[in-house]
Design a protein around this motif. Structure first.
Motif, PDB file in Angstrom:
ATOM      1  N   THR A 188     -10.169   4.518  -4.145  1.00 39.51           N
ATOM      2  CA  THR A 188      -9.667   3.365  -4.889  1.00 39.51           C
ATOM      3  C   THR A 188      -8.299   2.996  -4.348  1.00 39.51           C
ATOM      4  O   THR A 188      -7.405   3.845  -4.289  1.00 39.51           O
ATOM      5  CB  THR A 188      -9.570   3.676  -6.397  1.00 39.51           C
ATOM      6  OG1 THR A 188     -10.869   4.076  -6.867  1.00 39.51           O
ATOM      7  CG2 THR A 188      -9.092   2.463  -7.183  1.00 39.51           C
ATOM      8  N   MET A 189      -8.169   1.743  -3.939  1.00 36.96           N
ATOM      9  CA  MET A 189      -6.884   1.221  -3.465  1.00 36.96           C
ATOM     10  C   MET A 189      -6.413   0.171  -4.461  1.00 36.96           C
ATOM     11  O   MET A 189      -7.175  -0.731  -4.806  1.00 36.96           O
ATOM     12  CB  MET A 189      -7.039   0.564  -2.096  1.00 36.96           C
ATOM     13  CG  MET A 189      -7.541   1.465  -1.024  1.00 36.96           C
ATOM     14  SD  MET A 189      -7.681   0.544   0.531  1.00 36.96           S
ATOM     15  CE  MET A 189      -8.472   1.783   1.541  1.00 36.96           C
ATOM     16  N   THR A 190      -5.181   0.316  -4.915  1.00 32.87           N
ATOM     17  CA  THR A 190      -4.611  -0.698  -5.801  1.00 32.87           C
ATOM     18  C   THR A 190      -3.388  -1.315  -5.130  1.00 32.87           C
ATOM     19  O   THR A 190      -2.686  -0.659  -4.357  1.00 32.87           O
ATOM     20  CB  THR A 190      -4.220  -0.119  -7.176  1.00 32.87           C
ATOM     21  OG1 THR A 190      -3.259   0.922  -6.996  1.00 32.87           O
ATOM     22  CG2 THR A 190      -5.441   0.418  -7.912  1.00 32.87           C
ATOM     23  N   PHE A 191      -3.164  -2.567  -5.433  1.00 30.15           N
ATOM     24  CA  PHE A 191      -2.078  -3.345  -4.860  1.00 30.15           C
ATOM     25  C   PHE A 191      -1.273  -3.940  -6.009  1.00 30.15           C
ATOM     26  O   PHE A 191      -1.843  -4.612  -6.866  1.00 30.15           O
ATOM     27  CB  PHE A 191      -2.643  -4.476  -3.989  1.00 30.15           C
ATOM     28  CG  PHE A 191      -3.558  -3.974  -2.898  1.00 30.15           C
ATOM     29  CD1 PHE A 191      -3.087  -3.800  -1.610  1.00 30.15           C
ATOM     30  CD2 PHE A 191      -4.890  -3.667  -3.163  1.00 30.15           C
ATOM     31  CE1 PHE A 191      -3.921  -3.330  -0.604  1.00 30.15           C
ATOM     32  CE2 PHE A 191      -5.735  -3.192  -2.176  1.00 30.15           C
ATOM     33  CZ  PHE A 191      -5.248  -3.019  -0.887  1.00 30.15           C
ATOM     34  N   GLU A 192       0.033  -3.681  -6.006  1.00 31.57           N
ATOM     35  CA  GLU A 192       0.891  -4.141  -7.093  1.00 31.57           C
ATOM     36  C   GLU A 192       2.099  -4.870  -6.514  1.00 31.57           C
ATOM     37  O   GLU A 192       2.848  -4.298  -5.713  1.00 31.57           O
ATOM     38  CB  GLU A 192       1.365  -2.945  -7.923  1.00 31.57           C
ATOM     39  CG  GLU A 192       2.283  -3.301  -9.052  1.00 31.57           C
ATOM     40  CD  GLU A 192       2.824  -2.076  -9.770  1.00 31.57           C
ATOM     41  OE1 GLU A 192       3.804  -2.246 -10.524  1.00 31.57           O
ATOM     42  OE2 GLU A 192       2.296  -0.961  -9.585  1.00 31.57           O
ATOM     43  N   ALA A 193       2.278  -6.127  -6.928  1.00 34.75           N
ATOM     44  CA  ALA A 193       3.451  -6.893  -6.500  1.00 34.75           C
ATOM     45  C   ALA A 193       4.675  -6.369  -7.246  1.00 34.75           C
ATOM     46  O   ALA A 193       4.657  -6.259  -8.475  1.00 34.75           O
ATOM     47  CB  ALA A 193       3.246  -8.379  -6.794  1.00 34.75           C
ATOM     48  N   LEU A 194       5.712  -6.019  -6.506  1.00 33.41           N
ATOM     49  CA  LEU A 194       6.948  -5.520  -7.108  1.00 33.41           C
ATOM     50  C   LEU A 194       7.961  -6.649  -7.254  1.00 33.41           C
ATOM     51  O   LEU A 194       7.898  -7.648  -6.527  1.00 33.41           O
ATOM     52  CB  LEU A 194       7.517  -4.381  -6.253  1.00 33.41           C
ATOM     53  CG  LEU A 194       6.563  -3.197  -6.044  1.00 33.41           C
ATOM     54  CD1 LEU A 194       7.181  -2.184  -5.087  1.00 33.41           C
ATOM     55  CD2 LEU A 194       6.219  -2.542  -7.375  1.00 33.41           C
ATOM     56  N   GLU A 195       8.884  -6.481  -8.170  1.00 32.17           N
ATOM     57  CA  GLU A 195       9.873  -7.523  -8.448  1.00 32.17           C
ATOM     58  C   GLU A 195      10.729  -7.876  -7.242  1.00 32.17           C
ATOM     59  O   GLU A 195      11.209  -8.995  -7.125  1.00 32.17           O
ATOM     60  CB  GLU A 195      10.766  -7.096  -9.618  1.00 32.17           C
ATOM     61  CG  GLU A 195      10.046  -7.084 -10.940  1.00 32.17           C
ATOM     62  CD  GLU A 195      10.960  -6.695 -12.101  1.00 32.17           C
ATOM     63  OE1 GLU A 195      12.178  -6.647 -11.922  1.00 32.17           O
ATOM     64  OE2 GLU A 195      10.412  -6.448 -13.182  1.00 32.17           O
ATOM     65  N   ASP A 196      10.916  -6.939  -6.329  1.00 29.57           N
ATOM     66  CA  ASP A 196      11.765  -7.182  -5.163  1.00 29.57           C
ATOM     67  C   ASP A 196      11.012  -7.820  -3.996  1.00 29.57           C
ATOM     68  O   ASP A 196      11.535  -7.938  -2.897  1.00 29.57           O
ATOM     69  CB  ASP A 196      12.445  -5.889  -4.708  1.00 29.57           C
ATOM     70  CG  ASP A 196      11.469  -4.801  -4.287  1.00 29.57           C
ATOM     71  OD1 ASP A 196      10.246  -5.060  -4.235  1.00 29.57           O
ATOM     72  OD2 ASP A 196      11.929  -3.680  -4.003  1.00 29.57           O
ATOM     73  N   GLY A 197       9.745  -8.222  -4.211  1.00 32.16           N
ATOM     74  CA  GLY A 197       8.969  -8.891  -3.178  1.00 32.16           C
ATOM     75  C   GLY A 197       8.097  -7.954  -2.353  1.00 32.16           C
ATOM     76  O   GLY A 197       7.267  -8.412  -1.569  1.00 32.16           O
ATOM     77  N   ARG A 198       8.267  -6.658  -2.526  1.00 30.32           N
ATOM     78  CA  ARG A 198       7.423  -5.706  -1.806  1.00 30.32           C
ATOM     79  C   ARG A 198       6.101  -5.515  -2.548  1.00 30.32           C
ATOM     80  O   ARG A 198       5.948  -5.965  -3.674  1.00 30.32           O
ATOM     81  CB  ARG A 198       8.131  -4.349  -1.670  1.00 30.32           C
ATOM     82  CG  ARG A 198       9.385  -4.408  -0.821  1.00 30.32           C
ATOM     83  CD  ARG A 198      10.042  -3.061  -0.673  1.00 30.32           C
ATOM     84  NE  ARG A 198      10.426  -2.516  -1.977  1.00 30.32           N
ATOM     85  CZ  ARG A 198      10.721  -1.233  -2.195  1.00 30.32           C
ATOM     86  NH1 ARG A 198      10.682  -0.360  -1.210  1.00 30.32           N
ATOM     87  NH2 ARG A 198      11.063  -0.819  -3.398  1.00 30.32           N
ATOM     88  N   THR A 199       5.186  -4.845  -1.880  1.00 33.38           N
ATOM     89  CA  THR A 199       3.889  -4.522  -2.477  1.00 33.38           C
ATOM     90  C   THR A 199       3.726  -3.008  -2.484  1.00 33.38           C
ATOM     91  O   THR A 199       3.914  -2.357  -1.456  1.00 33.38           O
ATOM     92  CB  THR A 199       2.739  -5.165  -1.675  1.00 33.38           C
ATOM     93  OG1 THR A 199       2.916  -6.588  -1.674  1.00 33.38           O
ATOM     94  CG2 THR A 199       1.384  -4.816  -2.271  1.00 33.38           C
ATOM     95  N   LEU A 200       3.367  -2.458  -3.642  1.00 34.28           N
ATOM     96  CA  LEU A 200       3.068  -1.043  -3.768  1.00 34.28           C
ATOM     97  C   LEU A 200       1.564  -0.869  -3.581  1.00 34.28           C
ATOM     98  O   LEU A 200       0.763  -1.480  -4.288  1.00 34.28           O
ATOM     99  CB  LEU A 200       3.485  -0.517  -5.140  1.00 34.28           C
ATOM    100  CG  LEU A 200       3.084   0.930  -5.460  1.00 34.28           C
ATOM    101  CD1 LEU A 200       3.769   1.906  -4.500  1.00 34.28           C
ATOM    102  CD2 LEU A 200       3.421   1.252  -6.909  1.00 34.28           C
ATOM    103  N   VAL A 201       1.193  -0.039  -2.604  1.00 33.55           N
ATOM    104  CA  VAL A 201      -0.209   0.281  -2.357  1.00 33.55           C
ATOM    105  C   VAL A 201      -0.418   1.736  -2.753  1.00 33.55           C
ATOM    106  O   VAL A 201       0.319   2.620  -2.307  1.00 33.55           O
ATOM    107  CB  VAL A 201      -0.587   0.093  -0.872  1.00 33.55           C
ATOM    108  CG1 VAL A 201      -2.068   0.412  -0.657  1.00 33.55           C
ATOM    109  CG2 VAL A 201      -0.260  -1.310  -0.395  1.00 33.55           C
TER     110      VAL A 201
END
Length: 152
Positions: free
Chosen positions: A92-105
């Protein structure tokens, strides 16, 4: 004891670009599947991933895709206990937009049998998924393919 891995990393790119780097076979082949990926990751599809360090295309069964959010895959455990691919693990891969413009995978994989071979495979795949996240980061942020020539 449940055999399960969990790795994550932050990539300085928008979520859609990071998601597409996994879902699009041409992009995935640019940094991870060193011998090529065939087929876009879409719910219900079966695609193939081929790696120079593990020759031979692996079938990857796509269980679920939610654009810019989540990808769930099943593939052969290949723990050597019953022969490669005798049973499957779930990735399972999840992708989360962070407030600083990065993406947490975040990548989790589970479903190995609780054997010495299963443990060895789980540890090996932890290394593999960590390498994938590192390779994706430098490819997306700097255009460098870390895996090129690394294994063979």
């Amino acid at each position: 004891m449940e055999l399960k891995l969990n790795v994550s990393g932050r990539i300085t790119k928008p979520i859609h670009e990071v998601f597409e780097a996994v879902a699009d076979p041409a992009k995935l082949s640019g940094y991870f599947t060193t011998a090529g990926a065939r087929g876009r990751l879409e719910t219900g599809a079966t695609v193939t991933w081929d790696f120079a360090d593990f020759p031979g295309a692996f079938p990857v069964h796509v269980v679920e895709v939610v654009a810019d959010s989540r990808i769930v895959l099943k593939w052969g455990a290949a723990d050597g206990g019953d022969g490669a691919g005798a049973y499957e693990t779930t990735v399972t891969m999840t992708f989360e937009a962070l407030e600083d413009g990065r993406t947490l995978v975040t990548i989790t994989e589970e479903g190995w049998r609780e054997t010495e071979a299963g443990l060895k495979s789980c540890i090996g795949n932890t290394e593999g998924w960590t390498g994938m996240l590192c390779a994706m980061k430098v490819w997306l942020e700097y255009g460098i393919n870390l895996r090129q020539g690394f294994y063979k």
